[in-house]
Scaffold this motif. Structure first.
Motif, mmCIF file in Angstrom:
data_model
loop_
_atom_site.group_PDB
_atom_site.id
_atom_site.type_symbol
_atom_site.label_atom_id
_atom_site.label_comp_id
_atom_site.label_asym_id
_atom_site.label_seq_id
_atom_site.Cartn_x
_atom_site.Cartn_y
_atom_site.Cartn_z
ATOM 1 N N HIS A 89 0.691 -0.972 0.690
ATOM 2 C CA HIS A 89 -0.229 0.483 -0.344
ATOM 3 C C HIS A 89 0.423 1.008 0.561
ATOM 4 O O HIS A 89 2.051 1.430 0.678
ATOM 5 N N THR A 90 -0.261 2.361 -0.544
ATOM 6 C CA THR A 90 0.841 3.270 -0.218
ATOM 7 C C THR A 90 -0.088 4.114 1.096
ATOM 8 O O THR A 90 -1.129 4.569 0.785
ATOM 9 N N LYS A 91 0.820 5.564 1.067
ATOM 10 C CA LYS A 91 0.254 5.710 1.777
ATOM 11 C C LYS A 91 -0.290 7.602 1.759
ATOM 12 O O LYS A 91 0.532 8.193 0.189
ATOM 13 N N ALA A 92 -1.384 8.131 1.591
ATOM 14 C CA ALA A 92 -1.705 9.015 1.180
ATOM 15 C C ALA A 92 -2.944 10.065 1.630
ATOM 16 O O ALA A 92 -3.968 9.903 2.819
ATOM 17 N N HIS A 93 -2.661 11.192 1.667
ATOM 18 C CA HIS A 93 -3.815 12.783 1.557
ATOM 19 C C HIS A 93 -4.229 13.185 0.979
ATOM 20 O O HIS A 93 -4.252 13.934 0.179
ATOM 21 N N ALA A 130 -3.830 29.137 4.681
ATOM 22 C CA ALA A 130 -4.429 28.359 4.827
ATOM 23 C C ALA A 130 -4.715 26.610 5.510
ATOM 24 O O ALA A 130 -3.497 26.216 5.276
ATOM 25 N N GLN A 131 -5.556 26.313 6.082
ATOM 26 C CA GLN A 131 -5.278 25.171 6.452
ATOM 27 C C GLN A 131 -6.426 24.357 5.843
ATOM 28 O O GLN A 131 -7.567 24.433 6.232
ATOM 29 N N ILE A 132 -5.653 23.027 5.325
ATOM 30 C CA ILE A 132 -6.609 22.671 4.199
ATOM 31 C C ILE A 132 -7.205 20.989 5.583
ATOM 32 O O ILE A 132 -6.140 20.428 5.688
ATOM 33 N N PRO A 133 -8.750 20.398 5.492
ATOM 34 C CA PRO A 133 -8.804 19.262 5.733
ATOM 35 C C PRO A 133 -8.652 19.015 4.627
ATOM 36 O O PRO A 133 -7.855 18.757 3.730
ATOM 37 N N PHE A 134 -7.898 17.246 5.291
ATOM 38 C CA PHE A 134 -7.641 15.950 4.446
ATOM 39 C C PHE A 134 -8.030 14.449 4.943
ATOM 40 O O PHE A 134 -8.679 14.983 6.149
ATOM 41 N N LYS A 135 -7.965 13.685 3.849
ATOM 42 C CA LYS A 135 -8.491 11.879 4.982
ATOM 43 C C LYS A 135 -6.927 11.647 4.145
ATOM 44 O O LYS A 135 -6.697 11.555 3.486
ATOM 45 N N ALA A 136 -7.062 10.806 5.290
ATOM 46 C CA ALA A 136 -5.970 9.641 5.280
ATOM 47 C C ALA A 136 -6.209 7.812 4.265
ATOM 48 O O ALA A 136 -7.278 7.907 5.299
ATOM 49 N N ALA A 137 -5.552 7.786 3.694
ATOM 50 C CA ALA A 137 -5.990 6.700 3.460
ATOM 51 C C ALA A 137 -4.400 5.962 3.006
ATOM 52 O O ALA A 137 -3.680 6.109 2.561
ATOM 53 N N VAL A 175 4.360 11.102 2.700
ATOM 54 C CA VAL A 175 3.240 10.935 1.709
ATOM 55 C C VAL A 175 2.659 11.903 0.788
ATOM 56 O O VAL A 175 3.074 12.721 0.374
ATOM 57 N N VAL A 176 1.995 10.351 0.147
ATOM 58 C CA VAL A 176 1.569 11.277 -1.486
ATOM 59 C C VAL A 176 0.393 12.224 -1.186
ATOM 60 O O VAL A 176 0.145 11.507 -0.327
ATOM 61 N N CYS A 177 -0.161 13.251 -1.711
ATOM 62 C CA CYS A 177 -0.661 13.870 -1.796
ATOM 63 C C CYS A 177 -1.989 14.585 -2.253
ATOM 64 O O CYS A 177 -1.235 14.632 -3.704
ATOM 65 N N LEU A 178 -2.909 13.969 -3.065
ATOM 66 C CA LEU A 178 -3.666 14.538 -3.924
ATOM 67 C C LEU A 178 -4.865 15.037 -3.432
ATOM 68 O O LEU A 178 -5.219 14.948 -2.454
ATOM 69 N N TRP A 179 -5.567 16.165 -4.695
ATOM 70 C CA TRP A 179 -6.838 16.752 -4.131
ATOM 71 C C TRP A 179 -7.309 16.209 -5.722
ATOM 72 O O TRP A 179 -7.020 15.939 -7.263
ATOM 73 N N PHE A 180 -8.615 16.040 -5.702
ATOM 74 C CA PHE A 180 -9.343 15.128 -6.890
ATOM 75 C C PHE A 180 -10.354 16.447 -6.896
ATOM 76 O O PHE A 180 -10.808 16.775 -6.515
ATOM 77 N N CYS A 181 -11.061 16.542 -8.527
ATOM 78 C CA CYS A 181 -12.730 16.702 -9.147
ATOM 79 C C CYS A 181 -13.115 16.970 -9.892
ATOM 80 O O CYS A 181 -12.533 16.046 -11.072
#
Length: 255
Positions: A147-151, A166-173, A247-253
């Motif tokens: 697995h990889t760790k992603a925020h 800016a304070q950015i909320p995130f979910k870890a997976a 950790v891998v940081c991602l943003w989806f749209c």
């Protein structure tokens, strides 16, 4: 992760085997319909033998109609044996389970609420063959080996356009490394009917709270959709630990 939810019996609260259940089969969980070997609806209808309150006493078995102080000895093969040793006077009695919400049930199952599913990450739940979520009763889950760790950032504004404060909320997976880009987009809710609008961006830290746009994947790039996340370097080395890769940081749209 043994246990889950299904629309018939609700949420599984455990994976223990019922009393007197056979071995060599998946373990029924609480709430799963189970027919005991004895069969029948149970004590409520008089179909099970009613045990005396005084079996296996020191002097033998007292039937219900026996006079006090008159020992009644059991006949060989009658089903009871005189208690011996320091535990004389105590006995064990087999009990029988009922069908959930079935005939004779004194503890009927209450309606179970549907699980909360996050539309931004539907991959957080596993759909089973009953139409519910999670593993089916008695089943466990075989996890991928790597697995990889992603925020995953939760913001309507692209992170690289936000101010450094800016304070950015995130979910870890934890994401399996053999996940394809197509599965990744779908698993994080990018299901727009226009493929090109479904996008995933790797976000790279620039220090001081500043973020920069990295790799971009969209649903119209057929070649990229076939690649796994490991192919682009999102693998188990992305731990975020000291002296290791971040950790891998991602943003989806999707619009």
């Amino acid at each position: 992760m043994s246990g889950g939810w299904n629309p018939l019996t609700g949420r599984d609260s455990g994976s223990g085997r019922p009393a007197y259940a056979p071995y060599g089969a998946p373990q029924p969980a609480q709430g799963q319909a189970y027919i005991p070997h004895a069969g029948g609806p149970g004590y409520s209808f008089g179909t099970m033998p009613q045990h005396s309150a005084w079996p296996n006493m020191t002097y033998g078995y007292y039937p219900l109609a026996a006079s006090q102080g008159v020992p009644q000895y059991v006949m060989p093969g009658a089903g009871y044996t005189a208690a011996q040793g320091p535990y004389a006077g105590y006995y064990t009695q087999q009990t029988y389970s009922y069908q959930p919400n079935g005939t004779g049930s004194m503890l009927p199952r209450q309606p179970q609420p549907y699980p909360n599913i996050d539309p931004t990450m539907p991959a957080a739940q596993m759909t089973n063959t009953t139409g519910g979520t999670g593993c089916e009763p008695g089943y466990n889950y075989f996890f991928p080996a790597e697995h990889t760790k992603a925020h995953v950032f939760k913001t309507n504004t692209p992170p690289w356009q936000l101010p450094p404060t800016a304070q950015i909320p995130f979910k870890a997976a934890h994401i399996p490394c053999n996940t394809t880009m197509a599965e990744l987009l779908k698993g994080f809710g990018c299901t727009n009917a226009t493929p090109k609008k479904n996008k995933c961006f790797e976000v790279v830290s620039g220090g001081g709270g500043k973020w920069y746009k990295g790799l971009e994947v969209n649903g119209a790039d057929k070649d990229m959709l076939k690649k796994t996340i490991k192919d682009v370097g999102w693998d188990s080395t992305r731990t975020g630990n000291p002296n290791e890769k971040p950790v891998v940081c991602l943003w989806f749209c999707r619009d």
